[in-house]
Design a protein around this motif. Structure first.
Motif, PDB file in Angstrom:
ATOM      1  N   LEU A  55       0.835  -1.217   0.000  1.00 31.88           N
ATOM      2  CA  LEU A  55       0.000   0.000   0.000  1.00 31.88           C
ATOM      3  C   LEU A  55       0.864   1.259   0.000  1.00 31.88           C
ATOM      4  O   LEU A  55       0.601   2.207  -0.748  1.00 31.88           O
ATOM      5  N   PHE A  58       2.474   1.693  -3.413  1.00 30.51           N
ATOM      6  CA  PHE A  58       1.440   2.026  -4.382  1.00 30.51           C
ATOM      7  C   PHE A  58       1.032   3.508  -4.269  1.00 30.51           C
ATOM      8  O   PHE A  58       0.948   4.220  -5.277  1.00 30.51           O
ATOM      9  N   VAL A  96       7.624  -1.537  -3.913  1.00 33.27           N
ATOM     10  CA  VAL A  96       6.865  -2.515  -4.691  1.00 33.27           C
ATOM     11  C   VAL A  96       7.751  -3.721  -5.005  1.00 33.27           C
ATOM     12  O   VAL A  96       7.292  -4.866  -4.987  1.00 33.27           O
ATOM     13  N   PHE A 104       6.290 -13.478  -3.673  1.00 34.26           N
ATOM     14  CA  PHE A 104       6.831 -14.708  -4.276  1.00 34.26           C
ATOM     15  C   PHE A 104       7.115 -15.757  -3.207  1.00 34.26           C
ATOM     16  O   PHE A 104       6.788 -16.924  -3.356  1.00 34.26           O
ATOM     17  N   MET A 130      -2.458 -11.929 -11.031  1.00 33.70           N
ATOM     18  CA  MET A 130      -0.992 -12.055 -11.004  1.00 33.70           C
ATOM     19  C   MET A 130      -0.378 -11.588 -12.322  1.00 33.70           C
ATOM     20  O   MET A 130       0.686 -10.972 -12.340  1.00 33.70           O
ATOM     21  N   THR A 174      -2.002  -2.317 -13.161  1.00 35.25           N
ATOM     22  CA  THR A 174      -2.188  -2.325 -11.704  1.00 35.25           C
ATOM     23  C   THR A 174      -3.673  -2.475 -11.377  1.00 35.25           C
ATOM     24  O   THR A 174      -4.038  -3.160 -10.412  1.00 35.25           O
TER      25      THR A 174
HETATM   26  C1  HEM Z   1       5.398  -9.699  -9.892  1.00 37.89           C
HETATM   27  C2  HEM Z   1       4.480  -8.789  -9.544  1.00 37.89           C
HETATM   28  C3  HEM Z   1       3.515  -8.896  -8.401  1.00 37.89           C
HETATM   29  C4  HEM Z   1       3.113  -9.973  -7.653  1.00 37.89           C
HETATM   30  C5  HEM Z   1       3.553 -11.426  -7.799  1.00 37.89           C
HETATM   31  C6  HEM Z   1       2.193  -9.477  -6.654  1.00 37.89           C
HETATM   32  C7  HEM Z   1       1.529 -10.261  -5.726  1.00 37.89           C
HETATM   33  C8  HEM Z   1       0.546  -9.835  -4.884  1.00 37.89           C
HETATM   34  C9  HEM Z   1      -0.202 -10.668  -3.985  1.00 37.89           C
HETATM   35  C10 HEM Z   1      -0.013 -12.166  -3.799  1.00 37.89           C
HETATM   36  C11 HEM Z   1      -1.085  -9.863  -3.326  1.00 37.89           C
HETATM   37  C12 HEM Z   1      -2.108 -10.282  -2.270  1.00 37.89           C
HETATM   38  C13 HEM Z   1      -1.541  -9.859  -0.969  1.00 37.89           C
HETATM   39  C14 HEM Z   1      -2.422 -10.241   0.188  1.00 37.89           C
HETATM   40  O1  HEM Z   1      -3.637 -10.432   0.031  1.00 37.89           O
HETATM   41  O2  HEM Z   1      -1.866 -10.347   1.290  1.00 37.89           O
HETATM   42  C15 HEM Z   1      -0.875  -8.517  -3.794  1.00 37.89           C
HETATM   43  C16 HEM Z   1      -1.555  -7.409  -3.332  1.00 37.89           C
HETATM   44  C17 HEM Z   1      -1.283  -6.112  -3.698  1.00 37.89           C
HETATM   45  N1  HEM Z   1      -0.373  -5.700  -4.628  1.00 37.89           N
HETATM   46 FE1  HEM Z   1       0.831  -6.917  -5.711  1.00 37.89          FE
HETATM   47  N2  HEM Z   1       2.056  -8.127  -6.792  1.00 37.89           N
HETATM   48  C18 HEM Z   1       2.841  -7.735  -7.856  1.00 37.89           C
HETATM   49  C19 HEM Z   1       2.981  -6.456  -8.340  1.00 37.89           C
HETATM   50  C20 HEM Z   1       2.413  -5.338  -7.791  1.00 37.89           C
HETATM   51  C21 HEM Z   1       2.610  -3.987  -8.272  1.00 37.89           C
HETATM   52  C22 HEM Z   1       3.491  -3.610  -9.454  1.00 37.89           C
HETATM   53  C23 HEM Z   1       1.899  -3.157  -7.440  1.00 37.89           C
HETATM   54  C24 HEM Z   1       1.755  -1.664  -7.442  1.00 37.89           C
HETATM   55  C25 HEM Z   1       2.103  -0.869  -8.384  1.00 37.89           C
HETATM   56  C26 HEM Z   1       1.226  -3.989  -6.469  1.00 37.89           C
HETATM   57  C27 HEM Z   1       0.399  -3.529  -5.478  1.00 37.89           C
HETATM   58  C28 HEM Z   1      -0.377  -4.317  -4.666  1.00 37.89           C
HETATM   59  C29 HEM Z   1      -1.344  -3.816  -3.719  1.00 37.89           C
HETATM   60  C30 HEM Z   1      -1.649  -2.351  -3.424  1.00 37.89           C
HETATM   61  C31 HEM Z   1      -1.929  -4.937  -3.115  1.00 37.89           C
HETATM   62  C32 HEM Z   1      -3.083  -4.941  -2.103  1.00 37.89           C
HETATM   63  C33 HEM Z   1      -2.672  -5.519  -0.798  1.00 37.89           C
HETATM   64  C34 HEM Z   1      -3.834  -6.223  -0.130  1.00 37.89           C
HETATM   65  O3  HEM Z   1      -4.994  -6.098  -0.506  1.00 37.89           O
HETATM   66  O4  HEM Z   1      -3.574  -6.939   0.807  1.00 37.89           O
HETATM   67  N3  HEM Z   1       1.564  -5.307  -6.702  1.00 37.89           N
HETATM   68  N4  HEM Z   1       0.094  -8.527  -4.744  1.00 37.89           N
END
Ligand code: HEM
Length: 219
Positions: A55, A58, A96, A104, A130, A174
């Motif tokens: 967060l 972001f 990020v 991962f 993803m 995003t």
């Molecule tokens: C290889 C790229 C990425 C992977 C594998 C990844 C993976 C994940 C996963 C597994 C979650 C769920 C987290 C949870 O529920 O605890 C998540 C949430 C999130 N991701 Fe990513 N992410 C990636 C890239 C990004 C990027 C580029 C951004 C921002 C520019 C981003 C921003 C967020 C945000 C704001 C959440 C919300 C957290 C939540 O609701 O708990 N992610 N991501």
């Protein structure tokens, strides 16, 4: 007498913005999942901190992309905020990156059951979310690379990567990441811990505000 030179305002609010954003993002994750929700405190150092870090990164990226366009449409943006854009953009990108590495390490059905079917394969929404995350991350990386000196001579590449079209398109990855991860939970407020909306929904709303500002103010 020495000529009076116009002093360039180089004052930057980056430190303050990063501290305040980190504090509120991590505090929100702690409040929603530990204090009002059922997640045990042992999960703070990785599972919950990952949410707070995602967060924070972001929000910093949204600020980085939106402060300039907000100023263009007449928003009250102090010069110390404009001067902070590079630092908050770089910090947002690194946070990020930390989020990606942490995700991962934890990415398996026992931790993220919402992304998996019983047979251990990804659900359609999990796959789309993803894919959006990976593409968003690579695009951010490309954007960062465009500021490296060895590429600066390639003006066409720089122009493309910093163009309105590329930026507005890239931001949509995003949106896909957040939407497919969370929309089912967004539609069921009775499942929100302590009535607080999920971080993915908070991020989605901030994204929409930043996106509209970019649509209106980015040249
Ligand atoms: C290889 C790229 C990425 C992977 C594998 C990844 C993976 C994940 C996963 C597994 C979650 C769920 C987290 C949870 O529920 O605890 C998540 C949430 C999130 N991701 Fe990513 N992410 C990636 C890239 C990004 C990027 C580029 C951004 C921002 C520019 C981003 C921003 C967020 C945000 C704001 C959440 C919300 C957290 C939540 O609701 O708990 N992610 N991501």
């Amino acid at each position: 007498m020495a000529p009076i030179e116009k002093i360039k305002d180089t004052n930057s609010a980056a430190g303050r913005i990063i501290l305040v954003t980190s504090f509120f993002s991590i505090a929100y994750a702690v409040l929603r999942y530990h204090v009002l929700g059922p997640i045990p405190w042992k999960d703070f150092p990785f599972f919950i901190l990952n949410k707070g870090i995602a967060l924070t990164g972001f929000i910093l990226l949204i600020l980085n992309f939106s402060l300039g366009p907000l100023k263009t449409i007449g928003g009250p943006v102090p010069s110390s905020y404009l001067n902070s854009r590079k630092s908050i953009g770089m910090t947002g990108f690194l946070l990020v990156l930390i989020h990606v590495l942490m995700s991962f390490l934890m990415f398996r059905p026992t931790v993220y059951s919402q992304f998996f079917l019983i047979d251990g394969t990804l659900t359609l929404n999990g796959g789309l979310s993803m894919l959006g995350g990976v593409l968003a991350f690579v695009t951010l990386w490309a954007y960062n690379l465009s500021f490296q000196t060895f590429l600066r001579e390639d003006t066409k590449f720089i122009q493309f990567i910093t163009s309105r079209r590329f930026m507005l398109g890239a931001m949509l990855f995003t949106l896909i990441h957040l939407f497919f991860m969370g929309y089912k939970g967004w539609l069921d407020p009775s499942s929100w811990h302590g009535g607080l909306p999920p971080i993915s929904l908070v991020s989605f709303i901030l994204f929409l505000i930043g996106y509209v500002i970019n649509l209106l103010g980015r040249k």
